[in-house]
Motif scaffolding. Structure first.
Motif, PDB file in Angstrom:
ATOM      1  N   MET A  30      -9.412   5.385   8.157  1.00  0.00           N
ATOM      2  CA  MET A  30      -9.960   6.405   9.041  1.00  0.00           C
ATOM      3  C   MET A  30      -9.588   7.812   8.548  1.00  0.00           C
ATOM      4  SD  MET A  30      -9.886   6.316  13.138  1.00  0.00           S
ATOM      5  CE  MET A  30     -10.771   7.571  14.076  1.00  0.00           C
ATOM      6  N   SER A  31      -8.328   7.972   8.152  1.00  0.00           N
ATOM      7  CA  SER A  31      -7.845   9.284   7.722  1.00  0.00           C
ATOM      8  C   SER A  31      -8.574   9.738   6.459  1.00  0.00           C
ATOM      9  CB  SER A  31      -6.343   9.229   7.444  1.00  0.00           C
ATOM     10  OG  SER A  31      -5.658   8.743   8.578  1.00  0.00           O
ATOM     11  N   LYS A  32      -8.720   8.824   5.525  1.00  0.00           N
ATOM     12  CA  LYS A  32      -9.353   9.188   4.255  1.00  0.00           C
ATOM     13  C   LYS A  32     -10.836   9.499   4.449  1.00  0.00           C
ATOM     14  CE  LYS A  32      -5.880   7.023   1.467  1.00  0.00           C
ATOM     15  NZ  LYS A  32      -5.556   7.078   0.057  1.00  0.00           N
ATOM     16  N   ALA A  33     -11.484   8.755   5.345  1.00  0.00           N
ATOM     17  CA  ALA A  33     -12.895   9.045   5.616  1.00  0.00           C
ATOM     18  C   ALA A  33     -13.035  10.455   6.190  1.00  0.00           C
ATOM     19  CB  ALA A  33     -13.464   8.013   6.588  1.00  0.00           C
ATOM     20  N   ASN A  50      -9.176   4.559  -1.847  1.00  0.00           N
ATOM     21  CA  ASN A  50      -9.624   5.857  -2.339  1.00  0.00           C
ATOM     22  C   ASN A  50      -8.468   6.859  -2.332  1.00  0.00           C
ATOM     23  OD1 ASN A  50     -12.169   4.595  -0.632  1.00  0.00           O
ATOM     24  ND2 ASN A  50     -12.760   5.515  -2.570  1.00  0.00           N
ATOM     25  N   ARG A  51      -8.026   7.194  -3.546  1.00  0.00           N
ATOM     26  CA  ARG A  51      -6.911   8.138  -3.649  1.00  0.00           C
ATOM     27  C   ARG A  51      -7.412   9.559  -3.421  1.00  0.00           C
ATOM     28  NH1 ARG A  51      -4.684   6.773  -9.468  1.00  0.00           N
ATOM     29  NH2 ARG A  51      -6.870   7.260  -9.820  1.00  0.00           N
ATOM     30  N   LYS A  52      -6.505  10.406  -2.984  1.00  0.00           N
ATOM     31  CA  LYS A  52      -6.867  11.799  -2.713  1.00  0.00           C
ATOM     32  C   LYS A  52      -7.498  12.447  -3.947  1.00  0.00           C
ATOM     33  CE  LYS A  52      -4.824  16.183  -1.151  1.00  0.00           C
ATOM     34  NZ  LYS A  52      -5.019  16.952  -2.400  1.00  0.00           N
ATOM     35  N   GLU A  53      -6.881  12.195  -5.115  1.00  0.00           N
ATOM     36  CA  GLU A  53      -7.402  12.852  -6.320  1.00  0.00           C
ATOM     37  C   GLU A  53      -8.832  12.412  -6.641  1.00  0.00           C
ATOM     38  OE1 GLU A  53      -3.973  10.711  -8.095  1.00  0.00           O
ATOM     39  OE2 GLU A  53      -5.180  10.773  -9.926  1.00  0.00           O
ATOM     40  N   ASP A  54      -9.152  11.133  -6.326  1.00  0.00           N
ATOM     41  CA  ASP A  54     -10.518  10.656  -6.578  1.00  0.00           C
ATOM     42  C   ASP A  54     -11.502  11.299  -5.600  1.00  0.00           C
ATOM     43  OD1 ASP A  54      -9.710   8.980  -8.669  1.00  0.00           O
ATOM     44  OD2 ASP A  54      -9.202   7.369  -7.269  1.00  0.00           O
ATOM     45  N   MET A  55     -11.050  11.484  -4.366  1.00  0.00           N
ATOM     46  CA  MET A  55     -11.923  12.119  -3.374  1.00  0.00           C
ATOM     47  C   MET A  55     -12.156  13.586  -3.763  1.00  0.00           C
ATOM     48  SD  MET A  55     -10.767  10.411   0.241  1.00  0.00           S
ATOM     49  CE  MET A  55      -9.003  10.601   0.171  1.00  0.00           C
ATOM     50  N   ASP A  56     -11.086  14.253  -4.203  1.00  0.00           N
ATOM     51  CA  ASP A  56     -11.224  15.651  -4.631  1.00  0.00           C
ATOM     52  C   ASP A  56     -12.209  15.752  -5.792  1.00  0.00           C
ATOM     53  OD1 ASP A  56      -9.388  16.404  -2.719  1.00  0.00           O
ATOM     54  OD2 ASP A  56      -7.672  16.419  -4.100  1.00  0.00           O
ATOM     55  N   ILE A  97       0.851  -1.201   0.000  1.00  0.00           N
ATOM     56  CA  ILE A  97       0.000   0.000   0.000  1.00  0.00           C
ATOM     57  C   ILE A  97       0.881   1.245   0.000  1.00  0.00           C
ATOM     58  CG2 ILE A  97      -1.865   1.178   1.259  1.00  0.00           C
ATOM     59  CD1 ILE A  97      -2.727  -1.609   0.814  1.00  0.00           C
ATOM     60  N   PRO A  98       0.604   2.214  -0.883  1.00  0.00           N
ATOM     61  CA  PRO A  98       1.394   3.458  -0.835  1.00  0.00           C
ATOM     62  C   PRO A  98       1.126   4.234   0.467  1.00  0.00           C
ATOM     63  CG  PRO A  98      -0.435   3.658  -2.391  1.00  0.00           C
ATOM     64  CD  PRO A  98      -0.440   2.244  -1.913  1.00  0.00           C
ATOM     65  N   ALA A  99       2.022   5.170   0.751  1.00  0.00           N
ATOM     66  CA  ALA A  99       1.852   5.974   1.969  1.00  0.00           C
ATOM     67  C   ALA A  99       0.550   6.769   1.870  1.00  0.00           C
ATOM     68  CB  ALA A  99       3.029   6.920   2.122  1.00  0.00           C
ATOM     69  N   CYS A 100       0.009   7.100   3.010  1.00  0.00           N
ATOM     70  CA  CYS A 100      -1.262   7.833   3.044  1.00  0.00           C
ATOM     71  C   CYS A 100      -1.088   9.221   2.432  1.00  0.00           C
ATOM     72  CB  CYS A 100      -1.742   7.934   4.494  1.00  0.00           C
ATOM     73  SG  CYS A 100      -3.459   8.419   4.610  1.00  0.00           S
ATOM     74  N   ASP A 101      -2.021   9.604   1.551  1.00  0.00           N
ATOM     75  CA  ASP A 101      -1.885  10.881   0.848  1.00  0.00           C
ATOM     76  C   ASP A 101      -2.760  11.982   1.445  1.00  0.00           C
ATOM     77  OD1 ASP A 101      -4.236   9.723   0.075  1.00  0.00           O
ATOM     78  OD2 ASP A 101      -3.785   9.620  -2.071  1.00  0.00           O
ATOM     79  N   LEU A 123      -1.626  -3.972   8.771  1.00  0.00           N
ATOM     80  CA  LEU A 123      -3.040  -3.858   9.154  1.00  0.00           C
ATOM     81  C   LEU A 123      -3.284  -2.514   9.835  1.00  0.00           C
ATOM     82  CD1 LEU A 123      -5.713  -5.502   9.095  1.00  0.00           C
ATOM     83  CD2 LEU A 123      -5.319  -5.910  11.525  1.00  0.00           C
ATOM     84  N   LYS A 124      -2.341  -2.133  10.670  1.00  0.00           N
ATOM     85  CA  LYS A 124      -2.485  -0.846  11.352  1.00  0.00           C
ATOM     86  C   LYS A 124      -2.492   0.289  10.325  1.00  0.00           C
ATOM     87  CE  LYS A 124      -0.486   2.134  14.819  1.00  0.00           C
ATOM     88  NZ  LYS A 124       0.621   2.470  15.684  1.00  0.00           N
ATOM     89  N   ASN A 125      -1.572   0.211   9.360  1.00  0.00           N
ATOM     90  CA  ASN A 125      -1.492   1.228   8.317  1.00  0.00           C
ATOM     91  C   ASN A 125      -2.802   1.316   7.537  1.00  0.00           C
ATOM     92  OD1 ASN A 125      -0.547   3.032   6.320  1.00  0.00           O
ATOM     93  ND2 ASN A 125       0.248   1.346   5.080  1.00  0.00           N
TER      94      ASN A 125
END
Lengths: 476, 439
Positions: free
Chosen positions: B355-358, B421-427, A16-20, B347-349
């Protein structure tokens, strides 16, 4: 070696890539404090681990697998390919209807084919396994009686030769079980059935052919007796492989059935699951079916049955298993289906005939897709039990038949060769069975000691249950 | 027509003759004529592999695969490492039966033992079974574990996934268990209401954590309330969340259950998934279904067997603790491979990323004109409400190839984010929602 004993701290896969986005963590009061021990392995170590484990398993391509009542037929490869299509695997169950028309087509077509094969009107795919289907079917029966204000029916009649799931399911559905003894021919004792039938009976659960491999020729009388007392007839489809394309449960008088797609319809058993236990029923029970049904129209759509019993699990069942079963049915078609049962019955009769001079057949006569041998005489004579013969088979690279079932046969071995075995295989296996019989007469000790050519010898089951060790303990 | 029957016509004849039959029909002669099928089945003719493949592909092609997905509500799109499919495709695992013959099934038995260990590690429980059908049936089975002669009432939070609630209702209607639903307040279980409802007849209290709306329940407090009257405490949990969220064990649960689908199983239109069940040691013998235990063979070599079978239907029949026979073994194997592949850190990552992306997505949607309903902390799902119809928002997203959140009603939407879910897709998705509000 356990997976936890492999690898080293710090190893792992790059996944998994790093969180963006900015990191967010649970509040302190909800944050995990307990250490988490999961394996830390390289991909190569991980693969080697599971390859090692796979070597100590026995699948249908490892050899003969005559596990009675389980229908361990060949699992076609195209089924796996179709179930792996991304247009099936990547579909969210709650997508809008117009984006899942393919999935609905699978469910509808499978329902149509299977209803035709079983003589039922409608079918749900929500039950995940045979026992789950039994529970569902019994709730349909309960809902039916309740809808008619008929609340006095508290009993389900089940022959003593039935699978253990039948009585267990009946209790889960809130019924008490009336167990009726089988007649001398292994079939339902009509007199006993008449005695048990009454206005407190909700229904009968039956497998036909039954678990001793015989087709109950009184079937129309049996279902009539139940219907005349106001009960419903439930067909346990565990043995449908014997008769599909020849006889339909619906025409035998059954009102509700379950199928085991993982038996009759060639989907793999996965080491214990996932299976699929669709429930079919006649018109008068269809309004009670669980969850949703698929209707054809301008497009396919989900419809909730009018008086549904509700949900019995999430979503629509083990969908990818249904894909496999449909692929199988499309391959066989109307010509292929009866050939399955014909050859399954032929193979069983051939084996039984060839073993008859050696082993005691519990119920003589023409068997269906399976037959039961009793090793009771052999045990008395030599001390060699059904278990010992089974373990002897392991040393010959053969999976043993089902042991000690049905309960009505002493020292039972239940043999179901299935239609996908060749004559050569059957001949080889017959020779091994006979060889083991001779060994039993000559040197019982050799079979008591079997197996010796397997990764482990007989295991201490009593010790395992008395002092259960159910997980690996990590050193603190 | 396709067929998997090796026997040729000639061999059939030979076998029939040796067995004393003249024809295939004779094998079925003892079956009464009046129940036999008259003529052929009314299904299409069989097809060759090439034809079947083309036909199934055409059917599959009528589905739409969304490359971007914000929908969860009980089924979650996560990354699935390639090793998972590779392992569960091995035909010795795929095609084997339940490991009744332990001597030739050590691989499967050991994999289940490892799975049980991992589920105990995740949940902080003492014992796990080998799996049941899915998360919803796991909750229903866990309630049955708690019922006793004098305690036949189950209190279940109204903030659990509706499928769980509906499944529990069906199971309870069968067994005669009294089911009482604890109302929700502000998107979480109403603690005050629970305190009023609970009594000495209560067999168990069950919550989902994080719950259907993604909210964190007062999970510790609810457990104390349950134990206060001697009831058992059941927690239904998302296994990914356990990478960062307190374990059911730490919250004081007696039973932890959940759906293992996020652990390496594809969405697959709802199944097959995996129900996991784990409990404290004193309830072990109440667990339904298969359990694998470690033991030794005659030579003292370590091995594994199905154990504690005195609970099960094939031994106990109507007195069994459950009717479960087939389970979801191959899915449990997938979960085991998945957890071995991602490891503790992985798993932690993944949990942190979910959570962060949500939270990032929630902030974007707020900026786009939606209101976030969640009052407190949430995991990877949250609910928006706005004056734009949910249907309109979701249709606009769909037109751009995005599967939006799940519509709860006319104006409320349940969104989910995972590591996928990538940042660009969320944007991009948030931009579409904002545009939708303006037209």
């Amino acid at each position: 070696m356990l997976v936890f004993e492999r690898g080293r701290e710090g190893r792992g896969l790059s996944l998994i890539p790093a969180c963006d986005v900015e990191l967010v963590m649970p509040e302190k009061s909800d944050k995990r404090k307990r250490a988490l021990h999961l394996p830390e392995l390289s991909e190569s170590e991980l693969c080697r681990h599971y390859t090692d484990l796979a070597k100590e398993c026995y699948g249908v391509n490892d050899g003969f697998y005559p596990l009675g009542s389980c229908t361990m037929k060949y699992n076609p490869k195209i089924n796996e390919d179709m179930a792996a299509l991304p247009e099936f695997t990547e579909i969210h169950p709650l997508q809008p209807e117009h984006t899942v028309q393919g999935c609905l087509e699978v469910m509808k077509t499978a329902e149509e084919y299977l209803c035709e094969i079983t003589g039922m009107k409608r079918m749900t795919f929500q039950p995940a396994a045979g026992a789950h289907g039994e529970f569902t079917g019994l709730l349909l029966i309960k809902a039916y009686h309740d809808s008619r204000g008929d609340k006095k029916r508290t009993k389900i009649i089940i022959p003593d030769s039935a699978h253990g799931t039948n009585p267990a399911s009946a209790v889960m559905a809130g019924y008490s079980v009336v167990s009726i003894p089988s007649g001398e021919d292994g079939c339902v004792d009509l007199e006993k059935l008449r005695e048990a039938a009454g206005d407190d009976v909700a229904g009968l659960m039956l497998t036909n052919p039954n678990t001793v491999g015989l087709f109950d020729k009184n079937i129309l009388e049996i279902t009539k007796i139940i219907h005349e007392c106001g009960g419903q007839c439930y067909y346990d489809g565990a043995n449908l492989n014997a008769v599909m394309g020849m006889v339909r449960p619906g025409d035998m008088g059954f009102d509700v059935i379950h199928l085991n797609l993982h038996k009759t319809f060639s989907t793999p058993h996965g080491g214990g699951g996932p299976g699929s236990g669709p429930v079919g029923c006649k018109e008068h029970l269809a309004e009670f079916l669980p969850s949703i049904l698929v209707e054809r129209g301008e497009k396919l759509s989900f419809v909730k049955p009018r008086n549904s019993i509700g949900e019995i699990k999430s979503f629509y069942g083990n969908f990818l298993i249904v894909v496999r079963a449909l692929t199988y049915l499309m391959t066989l078609g109307r010509e292929g289906v009866p050939q399955v049962s014909g050859n399954a019955v032929l193979n069983a009769n051939y084996m039984m005939h060839k073993l008859k001079d050696c082993y005691t057949i519990a119920y003589d006569g023409v068997c269906m897709h399976e037959f039961v041998m009793s090793l009771s005489d052999l045990k008395k004579k030599s001390g060699v039990s059904a278990m010992d013969i089974a373990k002897g088979l392991l040393d010959n690279g053969i999976h043993p038949p089902t042991m000690y079932f049905p309960l009505i046969v002493d020292e039972a071995l239940m043999v179901e060769p299935t239609e996908t075995e060749s004559k050569e295989t059957l001949d080889e296996v017959i020779a091994v069975f006979k060889k083991l019989y001779k060994t039993a007469e000559r040197d019982a000790g050799e079979l008591h000691a079997a197996p010796v050519h397997t990764p482990v010898t007989r295991l201490d089951e009593v010790g395992a249950a008395r002092h259960p060790v159910l997980k690996y303990e990590f050193s603190k | 027509m396709g067929s998997y029957i090796p026997g040729t016509e000639r061999e059939q004849k030979e076998m029939l003759a040796e067995t004393g039959f003249d024809s295939m029909e004779e094998l079925f002669r003892h079956i009464p004529e009046e129940v036999k099928i008259n003529g052929e089945l009314k299904i299409p003719s069989g097809m060759t592999e090439l034809e079947v493949r083309e036909k199934m592909r055409r059917i599959a092609g009528r589905n739409r695969v969304f490359s971007v997905c914000f929908r969860g509500a009980g089924a979650y799109r996560h990354f699935i490492p390639s090793v998972v499919k590779s392992v569960i495709s091995k035909e010795n695992f795929l095609t084997a039966y339940t490991p009744y013959q332990a001597e030739i099934s050590q691989g499967i038995l050991q994999s289940i033992f490892e799975y049980q260990t991992m589920i105990c590690e995740l949940t902080g429980m003492d014992a796990s079974n080998a799996s049941v059908y899915d998360g919803a049936s796991a909750v229903a089975e866990s309630i049955a574990m708690c019922c006793e002669r004098k305690r036949k009432k189950a209190l279940v939070s109204g903030a659990v996934n509706p499928y769980i609630l509906e499944t529990v209702k069906t199971y309870c209607s069968g067994s005669g268990t009294e089911l009482v639903i604890i109302p929700e307040k502000d998107g979480v279980t109403d603690r005050k209401a629970l305190e009023d409802m609970i009594d000495e007849m209560t067999a168990c209290v069950c919550v989902q954590h994080p719950n259907y709306y993604g909210n964190m329940e007062e999970a510790g407090t609810i457990g104390e309330i349950a134990h206060g009257v001697g009831a058992k405490y059941i927690m239904s949990v998302n296994p990914i969340s356990l990478g960062v969220v307190k374990t059911p064990g730490e919250y004081g649960a007696d039973i932890a259950v959940g759906d293992g689908q996020p652990l390496g199983l594809s969405l697959a239109f709802g199944g097959p998934y995996l129900g996991f069940m784990a409990c404290v040691s004193k309830m072990t013998r109440k667990l339904p279904g298969r359990i694998v235990g470690q033991t030794v063979d005659k030579n003292g070599k370590t091995g594994y067997v199905l154990t504690l079978q005195a609970r099960e239907q094939h031994i106990r029949r109507e007195k069994a603790s459950s009717n479960v026979c087939s389970n979801q073994a191959l899915c449990a194997l997938a979960a085991g491979v998945y957890l071995s592949a991602v490891g503790s850190g992985g798993l932690k990552n993944i949990a942190v990323q979910c959570m962060s992306k949500a939270h990032y997505m929630a902030k974007l949607l707020e900026e786009a004109g939606c209101t976030i309903e969640n009052k407190g902390s949430f995991f990877h799902e949250f609910v928006t409400v706005s004056d734009m119809p949910a249907e309109k928002i979701l249709a606009d997203l769909e037109a751009e190839g995005i599967l939006g959140g799940y519509p709860l009603d006319e104006y409320r939407v349940l969104w989910c984010c995972t590591e996928m879910n990538r940042k660009e897709d969320m944007d991009r998705a948030a931009h579409i929602v904002r545009r939708c509000g303006k037209c």
